[in-house]
Design an enzyme around this catalytic site. Structure first.
Site, PDB file in Angstrom:
ATOM      1  N   ARG A 121      34.717  39.910  52.152  1.00 19.73           N
ATOM      2  CA  ARG A 121      35.709  41.459  52.566  1.00 19.73           C
ATOM      3  C   ARG A 121      35.384  42.540  52.639  1.00 19.73           C
ATOM      4  O   ARG A 121      34.157  42.866  52.119  1.00 19.73           O
ATOM      5  CB  ARG A 121      36.848  41.011  51.765  1.00 19.73           C
ATOM      6  CG  ARG A 121      35.844  41.487  50.161  1.00 19.73           C
ATOM      7  CD  ARG A 121      37.844  41.956  48.878  1.00 19.73           C
ATOM      8  NE  ARG A 121      37.069  42.536  47.860  1.00 19.73           N
ATOM      9  CZ  ARG A 121      37.278  42.408  46.634  1.00 19.73           C
ATOM     10  NH1 ARG A 121      38.887  41.851  46.461  1.00 19.73           N
ATOM     11  NH2 ARG A 121      37.145  42.549  45.483  1.00 19.73           N
ATOM     12  N   ASN A 159      42.747  48.223  50.594  1.00 23.96           N
ATOM     13  CA  ASN A 159      42.825  47.863  48.880  1.00 23.96           C
ATOM     14  C   ASN A 159      41.442  48.384  48.626  1.00 23.96           C
ATOM     15  O   ASN A 159      40.180  48.045  49.002  1.00 23.96           O
ATOM     16  CB  ASN A 159      42.952  46.723  49.112  1.00 23.96           C
ATOM     17  CG  ASN A 159      42.693  46.051  47.892  1.00 23.96           C
ATOM     18  OD1 ASN A 159      44.151  46.300  46.831  1.00 23.96           O
ATOM     19  ND2 ASN A 159      41.676  45.263  47.458  1.00 23.96           N
ATOM     20  N   GLU A 160      41.342  49.402  47.247  1.00 21.43           N
ATOM     21  CA  GLU A 160      39.856  49.583  47.124  1.00 21.43           C
ATOM     22  C   GLU A 160      39.384  50.161  47.998  1.00 21.43           C
ATOM     23  O   GLU A 160      38.375  49.830  48.237  1.00 21.43           O
ATOM     24  CB  GLU A 160      39.955  49.245  46.126  1.00 21.43           C
ATOM     25  CG  GLU A 160      40.342  48.797  44.844  1.00 21.43           C
ATOM     26  CD  GLU A 160      39.568  47.838  43.857  1.00 21.43           C
ATOM     27  OE1 GLU A 160      38.514  47.380  44.088  1.00 21.43           O
ATOM     28  OE2 GLU A 160      40.022  47.773  42.677  1.00 21.43           O
ATOM     29  N   GLU A 318      46.115  47.260  38.667  1.00 18.66           N
ATOM     30  CA  GLU A 318      45.532  46.169  38.739  1.00 18.66           C
ATOM     31  C   GLU A 318      44.677  46.112  36.693  1.00 18.66           C
ATOM     32  O   GLU A 318      43.915  47.542  37.136  1.00 18.66           O
ATOM     33  CB  GLU A 318      44.362  45.675  39.592  1.00 18.66           C
ATOM     34  CG  GLU A 318      44.317  45.096  40.791  1.00 18.66           C
ATOM     35  CD  GLU A 318      43.202  44.664  41.747  1.00 18.66           C
ATOM     36  OE1 GLU A 318      42.667  45.077  41.617  1.00 18.66           O
ATOM     37  OE2 GLU A 318      43.618  45.191  42.642  1.00 18.66           O
ATOM     38  N   TRP A 326      32.854  39.100  38.049  1.00 16.82           N
ATOM     39  CA  TRP A 326      31.593  39.912  38.538  1.00 16.82           C
ATOM     40  C   TRP A 326      31.241  40.349  37.660  1.00 16.82           C
ATOM     41  O   TRP A 326      30.035  41.315  37.988  1.00 16.82           O
ATOM     42  CB  TRP A 326      32.993  40.668  39.095  1.00 16.82           C
ATOM     43  CG  TRP A 326      33.728  41.527  39.033  1.00 16.82           C
ATOM     44  CD1 TRP A 326      34.617  41.296  39.037  1.00 16.82           C
ATOM     45  CD2 TRP A 326      33.932  42.999  38.279  1.00 16.82           C
ATOM     46  NE1 TRP A 326      35.855  42.165  38.588  1.00 16.82           N
ATOM     47  CE2 TRP A 326      35.410  43.295  38.022  1.00 16.82           C
ATOM     48  CE3 TRP A 326      32.275  43.496  38.214  1.00 16.82           C
ATOM     49  CZ2 TRP A 326      35.375  44.357  37.222  1.00 16.82           C
ATOM     50  CZ3 TRP A 326      33.189  44.811  37.075  1.00 16.82           C
ATOM     51  CH2 TRP A 326      34.336  44.873  36.989  1.00 16.82           C
ATOM     52  N   GLU A 366      37.292  33.909  43.402  1.00 17.36           N
ATOM     53  CA  GLU A 366      37.344  34.782  42.399  1.00 17.36           C
ATOM     54  C   GLU A 366      38.517  33.665  41.196  1.00 17.36           C
ATOM     55  O   GLU A 366      39.063  34.408  40.622  1.00 17.36           O
ATOM     56  CB  GLU A 366      38.778  36.091  42.039  1.00 17.36           C
ATOM     57  CG  GLU A 366      37.573  37.287  43.835  1.00 17.36           C
ATOM     58  CD  GLU A 366      38.892  38.073  43.449  1.00 17.36           C
ATOM     59  OE1 GLU A 366      38.009  39.662  42.975  1.00 17.36           O
ATOM     60  OE2 GLU A 366      39.208  38.406  44.221  1.00 17.36           O
ATOM     61  N   LYS A 367      37.969  32.368  41.788  1.00 21.36           N
ATOM     62  CA  LYS A 367      39.051  31.383  40.696  1.00 21.36           C
ATOM     63  C   LYS A 367      38.722  31.294  39.553  1.00 21.36           C
ATOM     64  O   LYS A 367      39.572  31.090  38.349  1.00 21.36           O
ATOM     65  CB  LYS A 367      38.321  30.319  41.087  1.00 21.36           C
ATOM     66  CG  LYS A 367      37.549  29.532  41.170  1.00 21.36           C
ATOM     67  CD  LYS A 367      36.695  28.090  41.433  1.00 21.36           C
ATOM     68  CE  LYS A 367      35.804  27.473  42.161  1.00 21.36           C
ATOM     69  NZ  LYS A 367      35.290  29.163  43.138  1.00 21.36           N
ATOM     70  N   PHE A 368      37.571  31.652  38.612  1.00 21.02           N
ATOM     71  CA  PHE A 368      37.192  32.201  37.410  1.00 21.02           C
ATOM     72  C   PHE A 368      37.537  33.739  36.744  1.00 21.02           C
ATOM     73  O   PHE A 368      37.291  34.354  35.711  1.00 21.02           O
ATOM     74  CB  PHE A 368      35.806  31.640  37.217  1.00 21.02           C
ATOM     75  CG  PHE A 368      35.588  30.533  36.861  1.00 21.02           C
ATOM     76  CD1 PHE A 368      36.122  29.420  37.066  1.00 21.02           C
ATOM     77  CD2 PHE A 368      34.668  30.249  38.282  1.00 21.02           C
ATOM     78  CE1 PHE A 368      36.115  27.814  36.767  1.00 21.02           C
ATOM     79  CE2 PHE A 368      34.683  28.415  38.263  1.00 21.02           C
ATOM     80  CZ  PHE A 368      35.098  28.010  37.816  1.00 21.02           C
TER      81      PHE A 368
HETATM   82  C1  GAL Z   1      39.456  44.698  42.480  1.00 19.88           C
HETATM   83  C2  GAL Z   1      40.487  44.243  44.142  1.00 19.88           C
HETATM   84  C3  GAL Z   1      40.767  42.740  44.095  1.00 19.88           C
HETATM   85  C4  GAL Z   1      39.871  41.663  42.881  1.00 19.88           C
HETATM   86  C5  GAL Z   1      39.208  42.551  41.259  1.00 19.88           C
HETATM   87  C6  GAL Z   1      38.722  41.689  40.497  1.00 19.88           C
HETATM   88  O1  GAL Z   1      38.036  45.422  43.636  1.00 19.88           O
HETATM   89  O2  GAL Z   1      40.465  45.090  44.231  1.00 19.88           O
HETATM   90  O3  GAL Z   1      41.621  42.595  44.845  1.00 19.88           O
HETATM   91  O4  GAL Z   1      39.106  41.157  43.154  1.00 19.88           O
HETATM   92  O5  GAL Z   1      38.718  43.467  42.169  1.00 19.88           O
HETATM   93  O6  GAL Z   1      38.437  42.135  39.650  1.00 19.88           O
END
Ligand code: GAL
Length: 671
Positions: A121, A159-160, A318, A326, A366-368
């Site tokens: 992305r 986004n971000e 968020e 991550w 991002e499934k976990f």
């Molecule tokens: C942010 C992002 C989200 C998701 C999240 C995971 O950086 O805007 O889409 O990836 O992190 O922690």
């Protein structure tokens, strides 16, 4: 339609009720029966606000010019039917495969010349003319289609911005950089003067010769590096402004924002500058699992977000219900931790609490990553806490619109962060955030509210102003800091502040040029300490990182270095300035001494804790315009704690007993 002035537009929270609650909603990952189940679960959790469609471009426009809005129409209609409001995304944060195939020139290029490919992305450059055109196209299409949709409360642009890649080195970026420089300097002579290109034969004869800082045999021109940092921050917000202009034209009454990443880890964007273009500040925050004081880092980030918002209420767009996916080791949150985190953001000025994401993905990278609806389903700690938080936020609705008021300020500047950490400085151990965060931590531990403010902020309301490592400073900001002292505030300036002007040119005649007079000192030479070196101070304290040869010039020495070659040289000084005082700190004190120094300054400024409380309790107060106030007491310890406050505790609805149970939060509407 002509654009309305800010005062004519409704406030950003106007379409939302109470304290908004929800998260990123990615229904495109799920079949219809799950999307229908979501509606019931959202009701159960008390969800009121969702960010929708952030990564949905490839599904909304599967091939160029062919749209499929059916699923999004249905989702928005269903959300509207149950009163849920939406921050609709422009869907531009991940270009579809057909676009990168047709136009690979939109892809970002790194300093090494590597093109970052698709399949993830954020694979675009904000200065790409082609990408600007396509992203404007999908944004316009979405805005025209949903302009009157009852669910639409806000625009979530991209986004971000700046996440993953924040510096762009492709050919179009290089040209945009040159254009930006030409705008800034007007002539190549002015650029040469500003960058000091007489050094190492770096003189340019035309803007066409200028490049982004790339890979070179040795250190690059610092002016070039600093301007490239400024340029990239500008290019990203300029990209936002282009999309926002379309949204304003089509929906002048719908506020627009983009989610920031304000935290101790995000350096690349000057969010104080960006804030001018956002109708409301929205922030994303994630805990660093390996940080034992992550709740204090959270408080720092939330206070900085409030600073970026100019004190106004903001949206926590968020955070996570539990683990992320991550970090090297992704720690699940302890029972109650998610609630404490949420209410800490609220305590520090948020009026909306949201998560990434609503439902945990079963596929994809991002499934976990945790979500509001976890893989385990409803029979889970996470879901029970999500429902509990929804109930709590309803009870805390009276808090909405109230503000934190602080009597202490910590000056914070992204430009100083950038400039102070460019290579070739006296010591690589001087990291911009270290002293700022060390002082913030001492405020936190004492239950004292502090604002993080830009150097250009009005300092009138503050009785204590701390200026840490403000390496670069404008004359105006230096004057305003001086004026705060003369008006009666206690001002502390630390080492490596006021050294250079905005062009990164040293203010000559002895450091710190911008503050010499205010402080009544003159620094002859820096003596940075070696790694692990600790220096002794006359008051029994110790210093690390820094020492320097300070001469008194009107100030008095409060403490001195006691080690060769600085024996007897001041390490801490004070000077009366008008009705206030100007202090100077020439080393990084050990934690206890830093706390003691803050105590001294607080006592001089007449500032005390928001309330009395046992150790381990985080305190923050929000004040409403009608004079009522809300004291948040967050007990991070595993023992019940006493807090000296009276009033109604809003979560229980009972008279506050004076005790906050271990791990719990009390929100006291004070009497
Ligand atoms: C942010 C992002 C989200 C998701 C999240 C995971 O950086 O805007 O889409 O990836 O992190 O922690």
């Amino acid at each position: 339609m002509t654009e309305k002035s800010p005062s004519e537009r409704p406030g950003p929270f106007a379409a939302l009720e109470g304290l908004a609650y929800g998260g990123d909603y990615n229904p495109e990952q799920w079949p219809q029966e799950v999307r229908l189940e979501d509606l019931g679960l959202m009701r159960e959790a008390g969800v009121t606000f969702l960010s929708v469609g952030i990564f949905s471009w490839a599904l909304l426009e599967p091939t160029e010019g062919e749209y499929d809005f059916g699923w999004l129409d249905e989702v928005l209609d269903n959300l509207a039917a149950q009163g849920i409001k939406v921050a609709l995304a422009t869907a531009t944060a991940a270009p579809p495969a057909w676009l990168t195939h047709k136009h690979p020139e939109i892809l970002p290029v790194t300093a090494e010349g590597t093109t970052l490919g698709p399949g993830s992305r954020r694979h675009y450059s904000p200065s790409s003319a082609v990408y600007r055109r396509y992203s404007a196209g999908i944004t316009r299409t979405l805005a025209l289609r949903y302009r009157n949709h009852p669910a639409l409360a806000m625009w979530h642009v991209d986004n971000e911005l700046g996440c993953h890649v924040a510096q762009f080195h492709g050919p179009e970026d290089a040209q945009a950089f040159r254009d930006w420089l030409e705008q800034r300097y007007g002539s190549i002579a002015a650029l040469n003067a500003s960058w000091g290109t007489a050094f190492w034969s770096q003189n340019y004869s035309s803007f066409n010769e200028v490049l982004p800082p790339g890979i070179a045999p040795s250190t690059l021109n610092p002016g070039q590096q600093l301007d490239f940092q400024r340029f990239n921050s500008w290019a990203l917000i300029e990209y936002y402004r282009n999309l926002r202009a379309i949204l304003r034209e089509i929906t002048p009454n719908i506020p627009a924002t983009t989610n920031l990443m304000v935290s101790s880890a995000t350096k690349d964007m000057d969010y104080f500058d960006w804030a001018k273009d956002l109708d409301v500040i929205a922030n994303d925050h994630y805990l660093v699992a390996a940080d034992p004081e992550r709740h204090i880092e959270l408080a720092f980030s939330a206070d900085l977000t409030r600073g970026v918002a100019g004190g106004a209420p903001w949206i926590l767009m968020e955070h996570s219900t539990s683990a992320v996916n991550w970090q090297p080791h992704n720690r699940a949150k302890a029972p109650g931790e998610m609630l404490r985190n949420s209410l800490s953001h609220l305590a520090r000025g948020a009026d909306a609490i949201m998560f990434f994401q609503w439902r945990q993905s079963f596929a994809g990278s991002e499934k976990f990553h945790s979500a509001m609806v976890p893989h385990a389903g409803r029979d889970s700690k996470v879901w029970r806490e999500v429902v509990e938080l929804g109930e709590i936020l309803k009870k805390l609705a009276p808090v909405r619109g109230s503000r934190v008021t602080s009597r202490a300020a910590l000056v914070f500047d992204y430009e100083a962060w950038w400039a102070s950490e460019i290579d070739s400085k006296p010591s690589q151990a001087v990291r911009y955030l270290d002293l700022l965060r060390a002082f913030h931590r001492e405020f936190f531990l004492r239950g004292i509210s502090v604002d993080l403010v830009h150097p250009s902020a009005d300092l009138d309301a503050y009785d204590l102003v701390l200026v840490c490592t403000l390496y670069t400073v404008t004359n105006e900001a230096a004057a305003s800091i001086g004026a705060a002292a003369h008006r009666g505030a206690s001002v502390l300036v630390t080492y490596f502040s006021g050294i250079v002007d905005q062009q990164d040119h040293v203010r000559l005649g002895g450091y710190p040029g911008a503050f010499r007079e205010l402080l009544g000192i003159r620094v002859e030479e820096f003596h940075p300490l070696l790694a692990e070196q600790v220096t002794a101070i006359s008051d029994g304290s110790t210093g690390t990182v820094w020492s320097e040869h300070v001469h008194l010039n009107g100030a008095e020495a409060i403490a001195t270095f006691t080690e060769y070659p600085l024996v007897g040289v001041p390490s801490l000084t004070r000077k009366s300035a008008g009705s206030g005082s100007a202090w100077y700190l020439a080393t990084f004190p050990d934690p206890e001494s830093l706390g003691d120094l803050l105590e001294t300054l607080l006592a001089e400024a007449g500032i005390s804790a928001e309330a009395s409380a046992d150790t381990g309790v985080e305190l923050s107060r929000r004040n409403a315009p009608d004079g009522s106030s809300f004291l948040f007491a967050i007990n991070h310890s595993d023992a019940d704690a006493t807090v000296g406050a009276t009033g109604t505790e809003l979560i229980t609805g009972q008279v506050f007993t004076g005790t906050v149970p271990a791990g719990k939060v009390a929100v006291i509407q004070e009497s």
